[in-house]
Design a protein around this motif. Structure first.
Motif, PDB file in Angstrom:
ATOM      1  N   ILE A 136       0.868  -1.167   0.000  1.00  0.00           N
ATOM      2  CA  ILE A 136       0.000   0.000   0.000  1.00  0.00           C
ATOM      3  C   ILE A 136       0.909   1.222   0.000  1.00  0.00           C
ATOM      4  CG2 ILE A 136      -1.775   1.272   1.258  1.00  0.00           C
ATOM      5  CD1 ILE A 136      -2.634  -1.400   2.497  1.00  0.00           C
ATOM      6  N   VAL A 137       0.745   2.075  -0.997  1.00  0.00           N
ATOM      7  CA  VAL A 137       1.665   3.200  -1.192  1.00  0.00           C
ATOM      8  C   VAL A 137       0.898   4.523  -1.158  1.00  0.00           C
ATOM      9  CG1 VAL A 137       3.247   4.322  -2.814  1.00  0.00           C
ATOM     10  CG2 VAL A 137       3.300   1.832  -2.531  1.00  0.00           C
ATOM     11  N   ASP A 138       1.410   5.465  -0.367  1.00  0.00           N
ATOM     12  CA  ASP A 138       0.855   6.821  -0.295  1.00  0.00           C
ATOM     13  C   ASP A 138       1.836   7.774  -0.976  1.00  0.00           C
ATOM     14  OD1 ASP A 138      -0.145   9.299   0.284  1.00  0.00           O
ATOM     15  OD2 ASP A 138      -0.080   9.089   2.468  1.00  0.00           O
ATOM     16  N   PRO A 139       1.507   8.250  -2.186  1.00  0.00           N
ATOM     17  CA  PRO A 139       2.429   9.152  -2.884  1.00  0.00           C
ATOM     18  C   PRO A 139       2.564  10.515  -2.216  1.00  0.00           C
ATOM     19  CG  PRO A 139       0.825   8.171  -4.389  1.00  0.00           C
ATOM     20  CD  PRO A 139       0.338   7.911  -3.002  1.00  0.00           C
ATOM     21  N   GLY A 140       1.605  10.888  -1.336  1.00  0.00           N
ATOM     22  CA  GLY A 140       1.643  12.205  -0.720  1.00  0.00           C
ATOM     23  C   GLY A 140       1.116  13.267  -1.665  1.00  0.00           C
ATOM     24  N   PRO A 141       1.356  14.556  -1.377  1.00  0.00           N
ATOM     25  CA  PRO A 141       0.867  15.644  -2.229  1.00  0.00           C
ATOM     26  C   PRO A 141       1.587  15.653  -3.578  1.00  0.00           C
ATOM     27  CG  PRO A 141       1.419  16.435  -0.019  1.00  0.00           C
ATOM     28  CD  PRO A 141       2.008  15.063  -0.145  1.00  0.00           C
ATOM     29  N   VAL A 142       0.856  15.328  -4.631  1.00  0.00           N
ATOM     30  CA  VAL A 142       1.437  15.220  -5.967  1.00  0.00           C
ATOM     31  C   VAL A 142       0.696  16.147  -6.920  1.00  0.00           C
ATOM     32  CG1 VAL A 142       2.029  13.637  -7.847  1.00  0.00           C
ATOM     33  CG2 VAL A 142       2.029  12.805  -5.496  1.00  0.00           C
ATOM     34  N   ARG A 143       1.379  16.656  -7.883  1.00  0.00           N
ATOM     35  CA  ARG A 143       0.833  17.614  -8.851  1.00  0.00           C
ATOM     36  C   ARG A 143      -0.068  16.899  -9.855  1.00  0.00           C
ATOM     37  NH1 ARG A 143       5.627  19.678 -11.510  1.00  0.00           N
ATOM     38  NH2 ARG A 143       6.243  20.134  -9.366  1.00  0.00           N
ATOM     39  N   THR A 144      -1.310  16.638  -9.466  1.00  0.00           N
ATOM     40  CA  THR A 144      -2.254  15.923 -10.318  1.00  0.00           C
ATOM     41  C   THR A 144      -3.573  16.677 -10.415  1.00  0.00           C
ATOM     42  OG1 THR A 144      -3.168  14.664  -8.462  1.00  0.00           O
ATOM     43  CG2 THR A 144      -1.260  13.707  -9.610  1.00  0.00           C
TER      44      THR A 144
END
Length: 255
Positions: A188-196
């Motif tokens: 389970i991966v949390d990319p965090g705040p990403v420019r999407t």
């Protein structure tokens, strides 16, 4: 010793939500690392652009599957097609998600609630249901599910979206324990705040330059998929910030 430029050569990888954002970046990184990418998304043109980018990066031509994950029967059909062509699946990355705005729980229209559940939660169940046997057929099947901090840290107006991600996390953890006696492992991966685009929906006034570029997430996923040793059970989400910090500090690249 030089690093293998294509550590995923020969691997078959399915990526959902591959037409934009983090899913697109992950699919590109997997393809550049040598994987045979099966990319799903709702827009044919965007899938074709991804295929062009993978080939430009030295990867193989991708298999493009336009589909709406809310229509679960398509996932079953995709599983059958993968079996008929490859007989196995080495990597599953479930990156597709929808936000559809932020609002109080009491103000979420029932039809929007149903679609959120279908896209963010039910699709994860259908993927597990359809792909487990294919992942078991691999010598090292890996399934990666993307999440967010709201799944475990409740915030106002995030209730519907957070419920889908919290439910997905709980389900994936249970499933990971069920297949622990096999070669299949879940992350389970949390990319965090990403420019999407999804991030812009939630925080329209945010300084986008302060956010992580989606392209930075792809190498993290490749690193996690190629790490030696047993990843164990996904007792917590692996975060991009922890991974990047470990890399900067000369660590193994895992949180």
């Amino acid at each position: 010793m030089p690093t293998d430029p294509k550590p995923l050569s020969g691997r078959v990888a399915l990526v959902t939500g591959a037409t934009r954002g983090v899913g697109n970046a992950i699919a590109l990184s997997l393809g550049a690392a040598g994987a045979q990418v099966i990319a799903t998304g709702r827009t044919q043109g965007a899938l074709e652009e991804l295929d062009d980018a993978i080939q430009a990066a030295g990867g193989e031509r991708a298999t493009l599957v336009p589909m709406d994950l809310a229509k679960s029967d398509g996932i079953d059909q995709l599983g059958l097609a993968i079996f008929e062509r490859h007989r196995r699946l080495d990597i599953l990355v479930h990156a597709a998600a929808m936000l559809a705005g932020l609002r109080p729980v009491a103000h979420v229209p029932p039809e929007l609630w149903e679609r959120l559940m279908a896209v963010n939660l039910t699709s994860a169940y259908r993927l597990i249901r359809s792909m487990e046997s294919l992942l078991r057929a691999s010598d090292a099947g890996r399934a990666v599910f993307l999440t967010c901090e709201q799944a475990t840290t409740p915030q106002p107006f995030w209730g519907a979206y957070a419920a889908t991600k919290a439910g997905m996390e709980a389900m994936v953890r249970s499933w990971a324990d069920e297949v622990d006696n096999s070669a299949v492992r879940a992350l389970i991966v949390d990319p965090g705040p990403v420019r999407t685009a999804l991030r812009r929906q939630a925080f329209p006034g945010e300084d986008k330059e302060a956010l992580t570029d989606p392209a930075a997430i792809g190498p993290m996923i490749v690193d996690l998929l190629t790490a030696s040793g047993d990843t164990g059970l996904p007792t917590r989400a692996l975060t991009f910030s922890d991974w990047a910090g470990a890399r900067a500090g000369g660590g193994p690249g895992k949180p």
